[in-house]
Each structure stands twice: as structure tokens, then as C-alpha cells.
Write a protein that holds these residues in place. Structure first.
Motif, PDB file in Angstrom:
ATOM      1  N   GLU A   1       0.864  -1.176   0.000  1.00  0.00           N
ATOM      2  CA  GLU A   1       0.000   0.000   0.000  1.00  0.00           C
ATOM      3  C   GLU A   1       0.895   1.218   0.000  1.00  0.00           C
ATOM      4  N   GLY A   2       0.892   1.922  -1.136  1.00  0.00           N
ATOM      5  CA  GLY A   2       1.761   3.087  -1.235  1.00  0.00           C
ATOM      6  C   GLY A   2       3.215   2.682  -1.138  1.00  0.00           C
ATOM      7  N   ARG A   3       3.922   3.331  -0.271  1.00  0.00           N
ATOM      8  CA  ARG A   3       5.327   2.951  -0.129  1.00  0.00           C
ATOM      9  C   ARG A   3       5.520   1.976   1.018  1.00  0.00           C
ATOM     10  N   TYR A   4       4.449   1.480   1.581  1.00  0.00           N
ATOM     11  CA  TYR A   4       4.558   0.533   2.683  1.00  0.00           C
ATOM     12  C   TYR A   4       4.194  -0.870   2.211  1.00  0.00           C
ATOM     13  N   THR A   5       4.875  -1.837   2.743  1.00  0.00           N
ATOM     14  CA  THR A   5       4.529  -3.237   2.527  1.00  0.00           C
ATOM     15  C   THR A   5       4.214  -3.846   3.878  1.00  0.00           C
TER      16      THR A   5
END
Lengths: 104, 104
Positions: free
Chosen positions: A75-79
Motif C-alpha cells: 500500500e503506497g510505499r509501505y509493505t
DNA sequence: ACAATAGGCAAGCAGCCACTTGCCTGTCAA
DNA sequence: TTGACAGGCAAGTGGCTGCTTGCCTATTGT
């Protein structure tokens, strides 16, 4: 021919569990799902007393994902990482009671 | 303070389970206790399709004994091997969510 | 736009692990 | 007693594995 084991899955599963860092990662994820890589890195050093680099943790997570124990969602720059204990189910059944010989 | 894991025992246990030949040996012993080294060698080749030498099997049994999964008893020139599933008990409890997620 | 954040990819390296090889000890039957 | 059987001990070796190193992409905040 007796069913020995579902070789592919079982081997990946047991090899994934063979490393203490990976077991600690499962512990961390069992406490709270949806942790990121950096969160897990921090938790390893603080709560589990392990000094592992980001890349090392990432590679361990790869192994856990291959074994089906961890799922990733970007999600976005997060995993975010989630624990999936489903592959452990057959493990709990195996080698169950020594006094209960399976008749076949 | 959360018990992370009983490091000494758990590590030996999981490493013992990490090898497919050792898991096959546990399978063989779970069918019948008190098998000798040569019996287990024969059973590996026939029932499990593994071609392992006597020394290889013996070393695997060493690992299993260290992990507490196998006990040896010597009688005359025979050494009988028995399965002990007690060390597996904490394994079945671990990573066991009370609230089950993902029926998937 | 630009820097910081979050993470991925791949090559290289050192330690470990499963297996072999060779030889030795102890037990039983003839 | 002697040979066959059952097993143990230890050194050496090749492949696997966990980790590092270096660089890259993508997303977000200012």
C-alpha cells in the motif's frame, strides 16, 4: 504407496521454521499483523535481542512467504506483512501419539 | 516478560525437523518403535524412496536424539530406536491464534 | 522539483551441514 | 577362535544458506 509427505510444501515449511530469526519474526507477527519491514527490524533488535540488517530480515520474510506463512500486501510505499498459520495445521497432526499407532 | 522461546531445545528441535530424511525416519518410527539402524536403512530405501547410506542414517539419528525426538537402547549387538513425540508438544501450541483469521 | 523514506535486486562470501570414506569396536554363531 | 553381523568414530568435501555490500525503484512530504 504410503503418503510420505507433500514434499514441496512441507520441505519449504520446515526449512522456513529452522531459523531462529524467522521464528522470532513469526512471533512478532503473531502479536500484531500488518507490520512493515522497518517495524519488524526494530522489534527484532528490541524485543528479541537480534541484530539483523534490513536486508537480512527481508530475505527471511521471502523464505516465510515462500513457505506460505507470511503474506505481503503493498500500500503506497509501505509493505505490510501478515501471518498465515494455515500451513502449520498439518504439522500439528503429524507424529501425534506414540501410543496410537495408525492402523492401516 | 514474554517467553520468546526455549532457545536451546527449540533450535535443536526445529533444525532436526528441517531435513526430509529425518522426517521420514520419524514417520518410520511412528509406525513401529524399536527398529534397528539396518531396519531403518532398508525402510528408507523401500518405503520412502531414499538412498541413504548407513552412516548418513546414523548421523541423522544422532541429530534426532539430540533433539530428544528419538531414544536409543542397546541390547546385545542391536541398538533399538524409539520415537518420543514429547518435544513436539510446545510446537503445536505455538503460533496458534485463539481468534482465528482468514478462513481463506 | 527534490530530498527523505520504504523497500527491492543481485552478486559475493563465509560458515554450516549432509554425506562420504576409511577404519575400528563389540556381539553372536559355527 | 574365527568370521559375519551390527554399529561407532572421525576426518574430509561439496553444496547450501544466511548475511553483507552496493546500487536501484517507487512513494511521500515540503
Amino acid at each position: 504407496m504410503p503418503i510420505v509427505e507433500d514434499v514441496d510444501d512441507a520441505d519449504a515449511l520446515f526449512k522456513a521454521l529452522a531459523d531462529p530469526t524467522r521464528r522470532a519474526l513469526l512471533d512478532a507477527l503473531s502479536e500484531r499483523d500488518g507490520q512493515t519491514l522497518f517495524e519488524l527490524c526494530a522489534r527484532m533488535t528490541t524485543a528479541h535481542g537480534l541484530t539483523s540488517s534490513r536486508q537480512a530480515i527481508s530475505q527471511h520474510l521471502d523464505v516465510l512467504e515462500t513457505a506460505g506463512l507470511v503474506t505481503r500486501r503493498r500500500e503506497g510505499r509501505y509493505t505490510f506483512h501478515d501471518l498465515d498459520t494455515a500451513p502449520l495445521a498439518p504439522l500439528r497432526e503429524r507424529w501425534h501419539h506414540p501410543d496410537e499407532r495408525t492402523p492401516r
